[in-house]
Enzyme design. Structure first.
Site, PDB file in Angstrom:
ATOM      1  N   ARG A   1       0.808  -1.210   0.000  1.00 19.66           N
ATOM      2  CA  ARG A   1       0.000   0.000   0.000  1.00 19.66           C
ATOM      3  C   ARG A   1       0.853   1.278   0.000  1.00 19.66           C
ATOM      4  O   ARG A   1       0.694   2.150  -0.844  1.00 19.66           O
ATOM      5  CB  ARG A   1      -0.789  -0.029   1.297  1.00 19.66           C
ATOM      6  CG  ARG A   1      -2.104   0.567   1.323  1.00 19.66           C
ATOM      7  CD  ARG A   1      -2.663   0.248   2.702  1.00 19.66           C
ATOM      8  NE  ARG A   1      -3.602  -0.850   2.621  1.00 19.66           N
ATOM      9  CZ  ARG A   1      -4.904  -0.660   2.412  1.00 19.66           C
ATOM     10  NH1 ARG A   1      -5.390   0.543   2.283  1.00 19.66           N
ATOM     11  NH2 ARG A   1      -5.720  -1.686   2.345  1.00 19.66           N
ATOM     12  N   THR A   2       1.778   1.352   0.930  1.00 26.83           N
ATOM     13  CA  THR A   2       2.618   2.549   1.055  1.00 26.83           C
ATOM     14  C   THR A   2       3.538   2.687  -0.159  1.00 26.83           C
ATOM     15  O   THR A   2       3.727   3.773  -0.701  1.00 26.83           O
ATOM     16  CB  THR A   2       3.455   2.476   2.353  1.00 26.83           C
ATOM     17  OG1 THR A   2       2.577   2.240   3.437  1.00 26.83           O
ATOM     18  CG2 THR A   2       4.225   3.757   2.595  1.00 26.83           C
TER      19      THR A   2
ATOM     20  N   LYS B   1      22.480 -10.310   2.042  1.00 25.51           N
ATOM     21  CA  LYS B   1      23.834 -10.846   1.883  1.00 25.51           C
ATOM     22  C   LYS B   1      24.755 -10.330   2.965  1.00 25.51           C
ATOM     23  O   LYS B   1      25.964 -10.504   2.896  1.00 25.51           O
ATOM     24  CB  LYS B   1      24.387 -10.458   0.502  1.00 25.51           C
ATOM     25  CG  LYS B   1      23.604 -11.059  -0.651  1.00 25.51           C
ATOM     26  CD  LYS B   1      24.204 -10.602  -1.978  1.00 25.51           C
ATOM     27  CE  LYS B   1      23.253 -10.887  -3.133  1.00 25.51           C
ATOM     28  NZ  LYS B   1      23.209  -9.744  -4.059  1.00 25.51           N
TER      29      LYS B   1
ATOM     30  N   ARG C   1      11.425   2.010   3.922  1.00 24.16           N
ATOM     31  CA  ARG C   1      10.680   1.433   5.029  1.00 24.16           C
ATOM     32  C   ARG C   1      11.530   0.319   5.627  1.00 24.16           C
ATOM     33  O   ARG C   1      12.164  -0.444   4.899  1.00 24.16           O
ATOM     34  CB  ARG C   1       9.348   0.854   4.553  1.00 24.16           C
ATOM     35  CG  ARG C   1       8.448   0.426   5.701  1.00 24.16           C
ATOM     36  CD  ARG C   1       7.173  -0.180   5.143  1.00 24.16           C
ATOM     37  NE  ARG C   1       6.206  -0.518   6.166  1.00 24.16           N
ATOM     38  CZ  ARG C   1       5.185   0.270   6.507  1.00 24.16           C
ATOM     39  NH1 ARG C   1       5.023   1.437   5.947  1.00 24.16           N
ATOM     40  NH2 ARG C   1       4.326  -0.122   7.418  1.00 24.16           N
TER      41      ARG C   1
ATOM     42  N   HIS D   1       6.151   7.462  10.949  1.00 25.75           N
ATOM     43  CA  HIS D   1       5.662   7.300   9.572  1.00 25.75           C
ATOM     44  C   HIS D   1       5.155   8.687   9.173  1.00 25.75           C
ATOM     45  O   HIS D   1       3.957   8.915   9.063  1.00 25.75           O
ATOM     46  CB  HIS D   1       4.550   6.244   9.570  1.00 25.75           C
ATOM     47  CG  HIS D   1       4.104   5.834   8.199  1.00 25.75           C
ATOM     48  ND1 HIS D   1       4.746   6.204   7.053  1.00 25.75           N
ATOM     49  CD2 HIS D   1       3.068   5.064   7.801  1.00 25.75           C
ATOM     50  CE1 HIS D   1       4.120   5.685   6.015  1.00 25.75           C
ATOM     51  NE2 HIS D   1       3.090   4.995   6.442  1.00 25.75           N
TER      52      HIS D   1
END
Ligand code: ZN
Lengths: 305, 152
Positions: free
Chosen positions: A53-54, A82, A103, A131
């Protein structure tokens, strides 16, 4: 306000005037003033924690304003898997783009990224911490409805303990003389340290357990989801969640003019019979994510002034 | 306190006397200053104090502690006073300076904080005023009310 080159890490970094300026700019973008402003700019989206969504909201914002997007949506294909340090990943990516949206499940990851990147970093969520673009879009929605942020009566309902959206939004609104009503079960009250920071002039709050205890109508009710995981006992969850469900019949207590907001996704904390009322603005709120993110992308890249 | 008992604590030819440490933090102070292995240290615990009720005193012989060292106590014993002694005379008297920022001095207790995952130098800012400061981690933004417990 000149945000060119600045990272958007936390709402705490913004004084009141800058918050108001970003919100005004978001609504200006929504009105169509800055079409094509991101032409030729490249956004790197780094989603170490998936959030479709974001990510789509940022990518849609970039592309529909003329920009391009590179990046990864799945941490399993990233170099982090890695064993590369976050700082090194950012040092590399910063050379490929004009702005980074990130994020991460680790709190403070965006702050660290902003310290090593040579391009602006926009925090799209760092664990349970911040956020900020969600907060800006919430504020833009309130501004759009009322023509101001100043002096509103705002209720926040549900999980006020763990919900980062309500923490950030209340910190921002506290700068604008907001009268808060925090409505939550005892185990999910707003944390003490968040309450202590709501010190803006003319700002005040009450804490109640139930919308029946409201002694005044509200301008806005911000609803959040109460999650099952917060309760050891399922029956206890059912009982509590049921008591914090909002429907058409709640309007009598909240005020017939109240606007109902929700960060989405909703499960059943807002009954669907509310959706068609003029009070329900949560879908418009979600759509405001695009112009708000476009405004921020434009401001930090210097293409919107 | 009688003059005799005062002498027991303060009589020091050369070194540093740290007074007005809130009880019972003398041992913690010695640990934070990192002077455990620096020669003779005398520790006095539970002296009556008009200011603190009870206080501890730490005396470090032959070592003149600089502000950079003693300011490490800022979050544990902000009320402490420092007396630098030369030839049995107090030649310098100072208070603890509580800095506005703490870099690399504290550990963030949040296991999900980037400072504990990526090995970044910790960085806290002071929020509270006075003798009971609170600190905020600039990374995970959590606030801690007992910053003395975070000193590494
Ligand atoms: Zn932290």
């Amino acid at each position: 306000m000149d945000l060119k080159g600045c990272s958007i890490v936390s709402i705490r970094d913004f004084p009141k005037e800058d918050i108001q300026a970003v919100v005004d700019k978001a609504l200006e973008v929504k009105s169509g003033k800055w079409a094509g402003a991101l032409d030729g700019k490249v956004l790197a989206t780094l989603f170490f924690e998936p959030s479709t969504r974001t990510r789509l909201s940022f990518e849609g914002a970039m592309v529909s304003m003329g920009g391009r997007v590179i990046g990864f949506a799945d941490p399993n294909i990233s170099s982090a898997k890695k064993g590369e340090s976050l700082a090194d990943t950012i040092r590399t990516v910063t050379g490929y783009c004009d702005v980074i949206v990130m994020r991460h499940n680790i709190e403070g990851a965006a702050r660290l990224a902003s310290q090593v990147a040579t391009v602006p970093v926009i925090n799209a969520g760092d664990g349970s911490n911040q956020h900020p673009t969600q907060t800006f879009l919430d504020l833009a929605t309130i501004q759009e409805e009322f023509g101001r942020l100043e002096g509103l009566k705002v209720g926040m309902l549900g999980d006020l303990k763990y919900g980062r959206t309500v923490h950030s939004l209340s910190l921002a609104l506290a700068l604008f003389g907001t009268k808060f009503s925090f409505i939550a079960p005892p185990s999910l009250r707003m944390p003490e340290y968040t309450l202590e920071q709501l010190k803006g002039a003319d700002t005040s709050f009450i804490e109640i357990g139930d919308i029946n205890e409201l002694n005044d109508s509200l301008d806005v009710l911000y609803v959040t989801r109460i999650q099952k995981e917060r309760f050891a006992d399922f029956q206890e969850y059912e009982r509590v969640a049921g008591a914090y469900r909002i429907g058409r019949d709640s309007l009598k207590l909240l005020g017939e003019e109240v606007r109902i907001m929700h960060p989405l996704p909703r499960v059943d904390e807002i009954v669907e019979d509310l959706d068609k009322t003029p009070n329900a603005i949560y879908f418009r709120q979600a759509h405001n994510g695009i112009p708000t993110r476009q405004a921020l992308l434009g401001l930090v890249t210097g293409t919107i002034q | 306190m009688t003059e005799d008992s005062k002498l027991k604590v303060y009589a020091l030819e050369s070194g540093t006397v740290i007074d007005h440490i809130p009880s019972p933090l003398a041992l913690k102070v010695v640990e934070i200053l990192g002077v455990q292995h620096e020669g003779i240290i005398t520790i006095g615990i539970n002296f009556p104090s008009s200011q603190l009720g009870r206080k501890d005193v730490v005396k470090v012989e032959n070592l003149k502690l600089t502000p950079a060292v003693t300011d490490r106590m800022a979050l544990v014993a902000p009320t402490a006073t420092i007396n630098i002694i030369e030839k049995s005379q107090v030649v310098e008297k100072r208070k603890i300076h509580i800095p506005n920022e703490f870099k690399g001095m504290l550990r963030c207790p949040n296991p999900n904080c980037v400072t504990n995952v990526e090995g970044v130098t910790t960085h806290f800012v002071r929020e509270g005023e006075g003798s009971k400061p609170t600190v905020r981690c600039i990374y995970c933004e959590r606030v801690y009310r007992q910053p003395g417990d975070l000193v590494v």
